[in-house]
Motif scaffolding. Structure first.
Motif, PDB file in Angstrom:
ATOM      1  N   VAL A 119       0.810  -1.222   0.000  1.00  0.00           N
ATOM      2  CA  VAL A 119       0.000   0.000   0.000  1.00  0.00           C
ATOM      3  C   VAL A 119       0.841   1.268   0.000  1.00  0.00           C
ATOM      4  O   VAL A 119       0.294   2.365  -0.073  1.00  0.00           O
ATOM      5  N   THR A 120       2.170   1.138   0.070  1.00  0.00           N
ATOM      6  CA  THR A 120       3.021   2.331   0.062  1.00  0.00           C
ATOM      7  C   THR A 120       3.594   2.569  -1.331  1.00  0.00           C
ATOM      8  O   THR A 120       3.676   1.658  -2.147  1.00  0.00           O
ATOM      9  N   GLN A 121       4.005   3.775  -1.582  1.00  0.00           N
ATOM     10  CA  GLN A 121       4.553   4.153  -2.886  1.00  0.00           C
ATOM     11  C   GLN A 121       6.043   4.486  -2.821  1.00  0.00           C
ATOM     12  O   GLN A 121       6.564   5.175  -3.687  1.00  0.00           O
ATOM     13  N   ARG A 122       6.732   4.027  -1.793  1.00  0.00           N
ATOM     14  CA  ARG A 122       8.175   4.304  -1.675  1.00  0.00           C
ATOM     15  C   ARG A 122       8.942   3.647  -2.815  1.00  0.00           C
ATOM     16  O   ARG A 122       8.593   2.562  -3.278  1.00  0.00           O
ATOM     17  N   ALA A 123      10.001   4.301  -3.251  1.00  0.00           N
ATOM     18  CA  ALA A 123      10.776   3.796  -4.382  1.00  0.00           C
ATOM     19  C   ALA A 123      11.411   2.436  -4.087  1.00  0.00           C
ATOM     20  O   ALA A 123      11.572   1.620  -4.992  1.00  0.00           O
ATOM     21  N   ASP A 124      11.761   2.170  -2.843  1.00  0.00           N
ATOM     22  CA  ASP A 124      12.421   0.911  -2.513  1.00  0.00           C
ATOM     23  C   ASP A 124      11.441  -0.186  -2.109  1.00  0.00           C
ATOM     24  O   ASP A 124      11.846  -1.287  -1.752  1.00  0.00           O
ATOM     25  N   ALA A 125      10.154   0.083  -2.184  1.00  0.00           N
ATOM     26  CA  ALA A 125       9.145  -0.896  -1.784  1.00  0.00           C
ATOM     27  C   ALA A 125       8.890  -1.914  -2.895  1.00  0.00           C
ATOM     28  O   ALA A 125       9.000  -1.608  -4.078  1.00  0.00           O
ATOM     29  N   HIS A 126       8.534  -3.121  -2.484  1.00  0.00           N
ATOM     30  CA  HIS A 126       8.092  -4.137  -3.437  1.00  0.00           C
ATOM     31  C   HIS A 126       6.597  -3.951  -3.684  1.00  0.00           C
ATOM     32  O   HIS A 126       5.906  -3.312  -2.909  1.00  0.00           O
ATOM     33  N   ASP A 127       6.114  -4.531  -4.769  1.00  0.00           N
ATOM     34  CA  ASP A 127       4.711  -4.363  -5.144  1.00  0.00           C
ATOM     35  C   ASP A 127       3.775  -5.331  -4.433  1.00  0.00           C
ATOM     36  O   ASP A 127       2.603  -5.016  -4.204  1.00  0.00           O
ATOM     37  N   TYR A 128       4.263  -6.521  -4.094  1.00  0.00           N
ATOM     38  CA  TYR A 128       3.450  -7.550  -3.452  1.00  0.00           C
ATOM     39  C   TYR A 128       4.260  -8.233  -2.356  1.00  0.00           C
ATOM     40  O   TYR A 128       5.492  -8.285  -2.424  1.00  0.00           O
ATOM     41  N   ALA A 129       3.544  -8.792  -1.396  1.00  0.00           N
ATOM     42  CA  ALA A 129       4.178  -9.616  -0.361  1.00  0.00           C
ATOM     43  C   ALA A 129       3.321 -10.847  -0.107  1.00  0.00           C
ATOM     44  O   ALA A 129       2.088 -10.786  -0.147  1.00  0.00           O
ATOM     45  N   LEU A 130       4.006 -11.955   0.140  1.00  0.00           N
ATOM     46  CA  LEU A 130       3.354 -13.198   0.522  1.00  0.00           C
ATOM     47  C   LEU A 130       4.045 -13.706   1.774  1.00  0.00           C
ATOM     48  O   LEU A 130       5.279 -13.723   1.846  1.00  0.00           O
ATOM     49  N   VAL A 131       3.258 -14.099   2.764  1.00  0.00           N
ATOM     50  CA  VAL A 131       3.777 -14.722   3.975  1.00  0.00           C
ATOM     51  C   VAL A 131       2.956 -15.980   4.195  1.00  0.00           C
ATOM     52  O   VAL A 131       1.728 -15.920   4.288  1.00  0.00           O
ATOM     53  N   ALA A 132       3.636 -17.130   4.247  1.00  0.00           N
ATOM     54  CA  ALA A 132       2.957 -18.403   4.458  1.00  0.00           C
ATOM     55  C   ALA A 132       3.636 -19.152   5.595  1.00  0.00           C
ATOM     56  O   ALA A 132       4.852 -19.076   5.763  1.00  0.00           O
ATOM     57  N   MET A 133       2.828 -19.866   6.360  1.00  0.00           N
ATOM     58  CA  MET A 133       3.324 -20.630   7.502  1.00  0.00           C
ATOM     59  C   MET A 133       3.243 -22.125   7.200  1.00  0.00           C
ATOM     60  O   MET A 133       2.237 -22.598   6.653  1.00  0.00           O
ATOM     61  N   PHE A 134       4.319 -22.838   7.584  1.00  0.00           N
ATOM     62  CA  PHE A 134       4.399 -24.281   7.385  1.00  0.00           C
ATOM     63  C   PHE A 134       4.850 -24.943   8.685  1.00  0.00           C
ATOM     64  O   PHE A 134       5.618 -24.361   9.438  1.00  0.00           O
ATOM     65  N   SER A 135       4.395 -26.157   8.927  1.00  0.00           N
ATOM     66  CA  SER A 135       4.712 -26.835  10.178  1.00  0.00           C
ATOM     67  C   SER A 135       6.193 -27.168  10.303  1.00  0.00           C
ATOM     68  O   SER A 135       6.739 -27.147  11.396  1.00  0.00           O
TER      69      SER A 135
END
Length: 105
Positions: free
Chosen positions: A47-63
């Motif tokens: 949701v930020t527009q900073r130049a060093d920001a990525h466009d998407y993020a994924l966080v997944a949890m595994f046992s």
């Protein structure tokens, strides 16, 4: 638990508002239903527009590491991952979440 983190930065000329990217977003969100090894998953646009920001993020949890390996090799993951690789650069980290000393008391 293993926390799998992926950051995606679109390469020009790709933009999140294009229909193919919106379809890819939907297919990425469907991974949790398609792959039982995923304990929990969050995915979305930055949701930020900073130049060093990525466009998407994924966080997944595994046992454990075996569950993560099964996810990485799952056909649904491989297909979605290949589509992201065609349009973006990514950074990945897999964090082992050990119990804190306070939890063991």
């Amino acid at each position: 638990m293993i926390q799998h983190i992926v950051l995606l930065k679109l390469r020009p000329p790709y933009r999140p508002d294009e229909p193919p990217l919106q379809e890819l977003e939907r297919d990425t969100n469907r991974l949790q239903d398609a792959i039982p090894a995923i304990k929990e998953m969050r995915f979305g646009r930055n949701v930020t527009q900073r130049a060093d920001a990525h466009d998407y993020a994924l966080v997944a949890m595994f046992s454990d590491e075996n569950a993560l390996a099964g996810y990485l090799d799952h056909p649904a993951h491989r297909e979605v991952s290949a589509r992201w690789a065609a349009v973006s650069d990514r950074a990945v980290a897999d964090l082992f979440e050990a119990r804190s000393p306070h939890e063991e008391e």
